[in-house]
Motif scaffolding. Sequence first.
Motif, short mmCIF file in Angstrom:
data_model
loop_
_atom_site.label_atom_id
_atom_site.label_comp_id
_atom_site.label_asym_id
_atom_site.label_seq_id
_atom_site.Cartn_x
_atom_site.Cartn_y
_atom_site.Cartn_z
N ASN A 2 32.42 18.46 10.05
CA ASN A 2 32.24 19.54 9.10
C ASN A 2 32.72 19.12 7.72
N GLU A 3 33.90 18.52 7.65
CA GLU A 3 34.45 18.06 6.37
C GLU A 3 33.55 17.00 5.73
N GLN A 4 33.02 16.10 6.55
CA GLN A 4 32.12 15.07 6.02
C GLN A 4 30.84 15.69 5.46
N ALA A 5 30.31 16.66 6.19
CA ALA A 5 29.09 17.33 5.74
C ALA A 5 29.35 18.11 4.45
N ILE A 6 30.51 18.75 4.36
CA ILE A 6 30.86 19.50 3.15
C ILE A 6 30.97 18.55 1.96
N ALA A 7 31.62 17.41 2.18
CA ALA A 7 31.79 16.43 1.09
C ALA A 7 30.43 15.95 0.58
N LEU A 8 29.52 15.64 1.49
CA LEU A 8 28.18 15.19 1.09
C LEU A 8 27.42 16.31 0.39
N ALA A 9 27.53 17.53 0.92
CA ALA A 9 26.84 18.67 0.30
C ALA A 9 27.37 18.91 -1.11
N GLN A 10 28.67 18.79 -1.30
CA GLN A 10 29.24 18.95 -2.64
C GLN A 10 28.74 17.86 -3.57
N GLU A 11 28.70 16.64 -3.06
CA GLU A 11 28.20 15.52 -3.87
C GLU A 11 26.76 15.79 -4.31
N LEU A 12 25.93 16.23 -3.37
CA LEU A 12 24.53 16.50 -3.69
C LEU A 12 24.38 17.70 -4.64
N SER A 13 25.19 18.73 -4.42
CA SER A 13 25.05 19.93 -5.25
C SER A 13 25.46 19.69 -6.70
N HIS A 14 26.32 18.70 -6.93
CA HIS A 14 26.75 18.40 -8.30
C HIS A 14 25.90 17.32 -8.96
N ARG A 15 24.95 16.78 -8.24
CA ARG A 15 24.08 15.74 -8.80
C ARG A 15 23.17 16.37 -9.85
N VAL A 16 23.10 15.78 -11.01
CA VAL A 16 22.38 16.37 -12.14
C VAL A 16 20.87 16.39 -11.91
#
Length: 168
Positions: free
Chosen positions: A63-77
């Motif tokens: 879950n933490e890994q998925a959250i980290a990746l989702a945050q990375e993707l959501s902040h991608r310009v």
Amino acid sequence: MTLTFNRETYAIAVPIQMQYNVTSRGVGARQCRAPTGVPHVNDNCYSLLAKSQPKVIKTDEENEQAIALAQELSHRVNRTLEESALLDLLVTLIEKYQDEHYPIEESTAHSMLLHLIDAQSVKEPELVAILGSREVVSQVMSGKQEITQEMAKVLANFFHVDTSLFEN
């Protein structure tokens, strides 16, 4: 088309054909390409899929890994369509896991009052001033007395919230 990772199958918007370079040393690097008739898709998507390997989340670590990746993707310009699709999939998987493992109980008028008091650091004398007496405050705070409609109006005005928060 679907992809299968760790025995879980997911539909994806872009069909893929995987090709492997076979050399005398074994299987070489993977090559991704769209099937004939399908426009070329950013190869970055395939490396992202290979890196993330989205699957049903079964542990807090996943879950933490998925959250980290989702945050990375959501902040991608300048997120690509493929990255947006992966983000949508990750959000769905995260929500499913959290709904199953960390269900949110329905709040009550009493629990909402206690939360607002704590969040806004309200002291007992302030509540006595708006509810009328120390005994009423004590009864309401302990849950022994229900919050009446009149109390709900006064509390909602004091906390700057809707009266429906204090309805059971």
